[in-house]
Design a protein around this motif. Structure first.
Motif, PDB file in Angstrom:
ATOM      1  N   CYS A 197     -27.656 -37.997  59.954  1.00  0.00           N
ATOM      2  CA  CYS A 197     -26.978 -38.355  61.238  1.00  0.00           C
ATOM      3  C   CYS A 197     -26.572 -37.037  62.191  1.00  0.00           C
ATOM      4  O   CYS A 197     -27.163 -36.750  63.394  1.00  0.00           O
ATOM      5  N   ILE A 198     -25.639 -36.417  61.559  1.00  0.00           N
ATOM      6  CA  ILE A 198     -25.147 -35.093  62.302  1.00  0.00           C
ATOM      7  C   ILE A 198     -25.492 -33.948  61.245  1.00  0.00           C
ATOM      8  O   ILE A 198     -24.715 -34.258  60.025  1.00  0.00           O
ATOM      9  N   GLY A 199     -26.015 -32.795  61.563  1.00  0.00           N
ATOM     10  CA  GLY A 199     -25.776 -31.585  60.642  1.00  0.00           C
ATOM     11  C   GLY A 199     -26.595 -30.440  61.106  1.00  0.00           C
ATOM     12  O   GLY A 199     -26.808 -30.217  62.112  1.00  0.00           O
ATOM     13  N   ALA A 200     -26.829 -29.711  59.959  1.00  0.00           N
ATOM     14  CA  ALA A 200     -27.365 -28.541  60.380  1.00  0.00           C
ATOM     15  C   ALA A 200     -28.418 -28.196  59.258  1.00  0.00           C
ATOM     16  O   ALA A 200     -28.375 -28.714  57.955  1.00  0.00           O
ATOM     17  N   GLY A 221     -14.070 -35.301  64.037  1.00  0.00           N
ATOM     18  CA  GLY A 221     -13.758 -36.327  64.929  1.00  0.00           C
ATOM     19  C   GLY A 221     -14.904 -37.182  65.184  1.00  0.00           C
ATOM     20  O   GLY A 221     -14.964 -38.028  66.272  1.00  0.00           O
ATOM     21  N   CYS A 222     -16.118 -37.124  64.517  1.00  0.00           N
ATOM     22  CA  CYS A 222     -17.204 -37.788  64.684  1.00  0.00           C
ATOM     23  C   CYS A 222     -17.111 -39.233  63.976  1.00  0.00           C
ATOM     24  O   CYS A 222     -16.533 -39.407  62.827  1.00  0.00           O
ATOM     25  N   THR A 223     -18.065 -40.125  64.573  1.00  0.00           N
ATOM     26  CA  THR A 223     -18.109 -41.603  63.842  1.00  0.00           C
ATOM     27  C   THR A 223     -19.737 -41.444  63.529  1.00  0.00           C
ATOM     28  O   THR A 223     -20.394 -41.155  64.310  1.00  0.00           O
ATOM     29  N   VAL A 224     -19.952 -41.502  62.061  1.00  0.00           N
ATOM     30  CA  VAL A 224     -21.145 -41.747  61.650  1.00  0.00           C
ATOM     31  C   VAL A 224     -21.482 -43.049  60.745  1.00  0.00           C
ATOM     32  O   VAL A 224     -20.710 -43.468  59.878  1.00  0.00           O
ATOM     33  N   ARG A 225     -22.701 -43.867  61.324  1.00  0.00           N
ATOM     34  CA  ARG A 225     -22.821 -45.171  60.862  1.00  0.00           C
ATOM     35  C   ARG A 225     -24.244 -45.091  60.429  1.00  0.00           C
ATOM     36  O   ARG A 225     -25.081 -44.871  61.228  1.00  0.00           O
ATOM     37  N   ASN A 226     -24.695 -45.822  59.184  1.00  0.00           N
ATOM     38  CA  ASN A 226     -25.986 -46.072  58.756  1.00  0.00           C
ATOM     39  C   ASN A 226     -26.887 -44.948  58.972  1.00  0.00           C
ATOM     40  O   ASN A 226     -27.882 -44.992  59.977  1.00  0.00           O
ATOM     41  N   GLY A 231     -25.146 -38.766  55.868  1.00  0.00           N
ATOM     42  CA  GLY A 231     -24.036 -38.990  57.310  1.00  0.00           C
ATOM     43  C   GLY A 231     -24.101 -37.488  57.861  1.00  0.00           C
ATOM     44  O   GLY A 231     -24.592 -37.363  58.953  1.00  0.00           O
ATOM     45  N   ILE A 232     -23.090 -36.638  57.255  1.00  0.00           N
ATOM     46  CA  ILE A 232     -23.121 -35.398  57.776  1.00  0.00           C
ATOM     47  C   ILE A 232     -23.924 -34.368  56.531  1.00  0.00           C
ATOM     48  O   ILE A 232     -23.239 -34.671  55.430  1.00  0.00           O
ATOM     49  N   ARG A 233     -24.735 -33.715  56.987  1.00  0.00           N
ATOM     50  CA  ARG A 233     -25.453 -32.969  56.049  1.00  0.00           C
ATOM     51  C   ARG A 233     -25.530 -31.483  56.524  1.00  0.00           C
ATOM     52  O   ARG A 233     -25.996 -30.938  57.405  1.00  0.00           O
ATOM     53  N   LEU A 234     -25.182 -30.433  55.586  1.00  0.00           N
ATOM     54  CA  LEU A 234     -25.601 -28.817  55.700  1.00  0.00           C
ATOM     55  C   LEU A 234     -26.570 -28.547  54.819  1.00  0.00           C
ATOM     56  O   LEU A 234     -26.418 -28.634  53.637  1.00  0.00           O
ATOM     57  N   ASP A 235     -27.770 -28.372  55.339  1.00  0.00           N
ATOM     58  CA  ASP A 235     -28.679 -28.053  54.348  1.00  0.00           C
ATOM     59  C   ASP A 235     -29.402 -26.768  54.370  1.00  0.00           C
ATOM     60  O   ASP A 235     -29.080 -26.135  55.573  1.00  0.00           O
ATOM     61  N   SER A 236     -29.675 -26.361  53.281  1.00  0.00           N
ATOM     62  CA  SER A 236     -30.604 -24.761  53.204  1.00  0.00           C
ATOM     63  C   SER A 236     -31.829 -25.055  52.484  1.00  0.00           C
ATOM     64  O   SER A 236     -31.716 -25.724  51.404  1.00  0.00           O
ATOM     65  N   GLU A 237     -32.874 -24.648  53.060  1.00  0.00           N
ATOM     66  CA  GLU A 237     -33.930 -24.961  52.572  1.00  0.00           C
ATOM     67  C   GLU A 237     -34.417 -23.682  51.499  1.00  0.00           C
ATOM     68  O   GLU A 237     -35.564 -23.662  50.788  1.00  0.00           O
ATOM     69  N   ALA A 238     -33.441 -22.859  51.223  1.00  0.00           N
ATOM     70  CA  ALA A 238     -33.557 -21.685  50.592  1.00  0.00           C
ATOM     71  C   ALA A 238     -32.329 -21.710  49.286  1.00  0.00           C
ATOM     72  O   ALA A 238     -31.466 -21.456  49.487  1.00  0.00           O
ATOM     73  N   TRP A 239     -32.556 -22.608  48.093  1.00  0.00           N
ATOM     74  CA  TRP A 239     -31.343 -22.684  47.258  1.00  0.00           C
ATOM     75  C   TRP A 239     -30.946 -21.557  46.397  1.00  0.00           C
ATOM     76  O   TRP A 239     -30.033 -21.643  45.649  1.00  0.00           O
ATOM     77  N   SER A 240     -31.511 -20.406  46.692  1.00  0.00           N
ATOM     78  CA  SER A 240     -31.275 -19.371  45.918  1.00  0.00           C
ATOM     79  C   SER A 240     -29.939 -18.786  46.481  1.00  0.00           C
ATOM     80  O   SER A 240     -29.402 -17.600  45.855  1.00  0.00           O
ATOM     81  N   TYR A 241     -29.533 -19.036  47.705  1.00  0.00           N
ATOM     82  CA  TYR A 241     -28.511 -18.651  48.335  1.00  0.00           C
ATOM     83  C   TYR A 241     -27.052 -19.292  48.522  1.00  0.00           C
ATOM     84  O   TYR A 241     -27.215 -20.521  48.799  1.00  0.00           O
ATOM     85  N   ALA A 260     -24.188 -53.872  54.402  1.00  0.00           N
ATOM     86  CA  ALA A 260     -25.545 -54.448  54.328  1.00  0.00           C
ATOM     87  C   ALA A 260     -26.717 -53.438  54.704  1.00  0.00           C
ATOM     88  O   ALA A 260     -27.850 -53.577  54.329  1.00  0.00           O
ATOM     89  N   TYR A 261     -26.205 -52.310  55.253  1.00  0.00           N
ATOM     90  CA  TYR A 261     -27.422 -51.294  55.396  1.00  0.00           C
ATOM     91  C   TYR A 261     -27.809 -50.587  54.231  1.00  0.00           C
ATOM     92  O   TYR A 261     -26.900 -50.222  53.580  1.00  0.00           O
ATOM     93  N   VAL A 262     -29.108 -50.206  54.133  1.00  0.00           N
ATOM     94  CA  VAL A 262     -29.598 -49.449  52.904  1.00  0.00           C
ATOM     95  C   VAL A 262     -29.336 -47.922  53.028  1.00  0.00           C
ATOM     96  O   VAL A 262     -29.935 -47.313  53.790  1.00  0.00           O
ATOM     97  N   ASN A 263     -28.507 -47.344  52.376  1.00  0.00           N
ATOM     98  CA  ASN A 263     -27.999 -46.140  52.545  1.00  0.00           C
ATOM     99  C   ASN A 263     -28.696 -45.354  51.090  1.00  0.00           C
ATOM    100  O   ASN A 263     -28.642 -46.073  49.873  1.00  0.00           O
ATOM    101  N   SER A 264     -29.239 -44.176  51.218  1.00  0.00           N
ATOM    102  CA  SER A 264     -29.772 -43.436  50.051  1.00  0.00           C
ATOM    103  C   SER A 264     -29.031 -42.469  49.451  1.00  0.00           C
ATOM    104  O   SER A 264     -29.632 -41.705  48.692  1.00  0.00           O
ATOM    105  N   HIS A 265     -28.169 -41.929  50.307  1.00  0.00           N
ATOM    106  CA  HIS A 265     -27.407 -40.685  49.918  1.00  0.00           C
ATOM    107  C   HIS A 265     -25.975 -40.550  49.930  1.00  0.00           C
ATOM    108  O   HIS A 265     -25.172 -41.535  50.084  1.00  0.00           O
ATOM    109  N   ALA A 266     -25.557 -39.262  50.299  1.00  0.00           N
ATOM    110  CA  ALA A 266     -23.911 -39.064  50.266  1.00  0.00           C
ATOM    111  C   ALA A 266     -23.563 -39.157  51.707  1.00  0.00           C
ATOM    112  O   ALA A 266     -24.399 -38.853  52.794  1.00  0.00           O
ATOM    113  N   GLY A 267     -22.368 -39.262  52.099  1.00  0.00           N
ATOM    114  CA  GLY A 267     -21.766 -39.234  53.311  1.00  0.00           C
ATOM    115  C   GLY A 267     -21.897 -37.800  53.797  1.00  0.00           C
ATOM    116  O   GLY A 267     -22.149 -37.917  54.998  1.00  0.00           O
ATOM    117  N   MET A 268     -21.326 -37.059  52.989  1.00  0.00           N
ATOM    118  CA  MET A 268     -21.596 -35.489  53.225  1.00  0.00           C
ATOM    119  C   MET A 268     -22.247 -34.936  51.950  1.00  0.00           C
ATOM    120  O   MET A 268     -21.922 -34.914  50.865  1.00  0.00           O
TER     121      MET A 268
END
Length: 365
Positions: A197-200, A221-226, A231-241, A260-268
């Motif tokens: 939803c929102i992230g980097a 102050g953000c609202t994240v639904r479904n 929901g909010i994710r800070l991702d790194s494609e290089a897992w060695s750092y 009722a919404y199908v979610n498959s991972h973490a809020g953050m």
């Protein structure tokens, strides 16, 4: 300088410098390289469907660039509606890449499945449920390595009081090929990469010679639904750092999906962060609350987490996965190190446990 967007009464041939001479399309705004201190204002009550807002330019610490709303009514809506594609790996409603010192406020972003909003499983093609879909994201900030530049750093990004909702799947497989392969592969339809939803996203050169970082990110102050992914994710494609993100602050966000919404991972979901601060957030109806991987040090405090069921998506069940995701309030998971201070959080109605730490050096509770 102020620039205006109005999807109802705007005109791309106008100069965009007043509400009366506003531009109409996001594509027009994307042609502009904004200067420090500029503002791009979207009219409330307007919506842009099937478009991405990807303006150019960077601000400075003293003069950031502002994206905000003007007028009266509901927040302006950008719904990317990313569909089937053989060429795109991801679609975003709003995206900045290697740009610093931007403030984004009062936008609503969505990225629904144009064929069937809310449907996460791919269609049957030639009698086989096997298709290529790009990941659907909402509002994404990217820091990507550049050949010949040892350090690419994105600084001073602020995201405040935005809404992100109905970011329909898919998740990629373990190899990040973004291809659905039900009943094939170990992770299949819900691997490491998922819709956000929102992230980097920080992308490093695989050799580590050229790196990317993000410093001073604030999501507040953000609202994240479904979110079909996170929901909010800070991702790194290089897992060695463990320093892809430095000093990120995630504060006062409301991450509650419809039951009722199908979610498959973490809020953050936070990967590769050094000293993240997570405080005053509310989580409910996600599979997991907060998940940390490959992080160094951190503080999570004053958060409220409840009704985390660990449920799998219907697509994952179709693939033969019968177990649940971790259903935890705070999950300090693989390859984290240093000290994590988990203080004054409230957890209720967990399928699993409130707090968990795995493969770490020091955790204080």
């Amino acid at each position: 300088m102020y620039y205006y967007l109005d999807s109802r009464e705007g005109d791309d041939s106008a100069d965009g410098r007043s509400p009366q001479t506003a531009w109409r399309s996001l594509a027009k705004a994307n042609t502009r390289t904004f200067a420090p201190g500029d503002s791009l204002l979207l009219r409330r009550g307007c919506s842009w469907l099937g478009e991405t807002l990807a303006p150019r330019g960077s601000g400075t610490p003293e003069a950031p660039i502002l994206i905000d709303a003007y007028g009266e009514g509901e927040q302006p809506l950008i719904d990317r509606r990313g569909g089937f594609s053989e060429t795109e790996n991801a679609t975003e409603a709003v995206c900045l890449t290697n740009q610093s010192y931007w403030i984004i406020r009062h936008l609503t972003v969505s990225n629904t499945n144009p064929a069937a909003p809310g449907q996460v499983e791919p269609p049957i093609i030639d009698g086989e449920r096997f298709a290529m879909f790009p990941l659907r994201h909402g509002l994404i900030i990217r820091a990507t390595f550049r050949e010949g530049v040892r350090r690419t750093t994105v600084r001073g990004i602020v995201i405040q009081e935005c809404r992100a909702e109905n970011i329909d799947g898919t998740n990629g497989d373990e190899g990040n090929s973004y291809r659905w392969e039900l009943c094939k592969g170990e992770e299949g339809v819900f691997g490491r990469s998922g819709s956000v939803c929102i992230g980097a996203i920080v992308t490093d050169n695989p050799t580590g010679v050229y790196r990317a970082h993000m410093e001073g990110l604030l999501i507040e102050g953000c609202t994240v639904r479904n979110a079909a992914g996170s929901g909010i994710r800070l991702d790194s494609e290089a897992w060695s750092y463990r320093d892809s993100y430095r000093g990120a602050v995630l504060r006062g966000n409301n991450l509650c999906a419809d039951p009722a919404y199908v979610n498959s991972h973490a809020g953050m979901y936070i990967v590769g962060a050094e000293n993240p601060l997570v405080e005053y957030n509310r989580f409910c109806h996600y599979a997991n609350g907060q998940a940390y991987q490959n992080c160094r040090n951190g503080v999570t405090r004053y958060n409220f987490m409840y009704d985390l069921t660990g449920k799998l998506s219907e697509t994952a069940k179709m693939a033969g996965y019968q177990t649940y995701w971790d259903a935890m309030g705070v999950d300090v998971d693989s390859h984290c190190t240093g000290e994590f201070h988990i203080t004054a959080n409230i957890v209720a109605n967990m399928k699993d446990c409130g707090f968990s730490a795995f493969n770490f050096e020091t955790v204080s509770e």
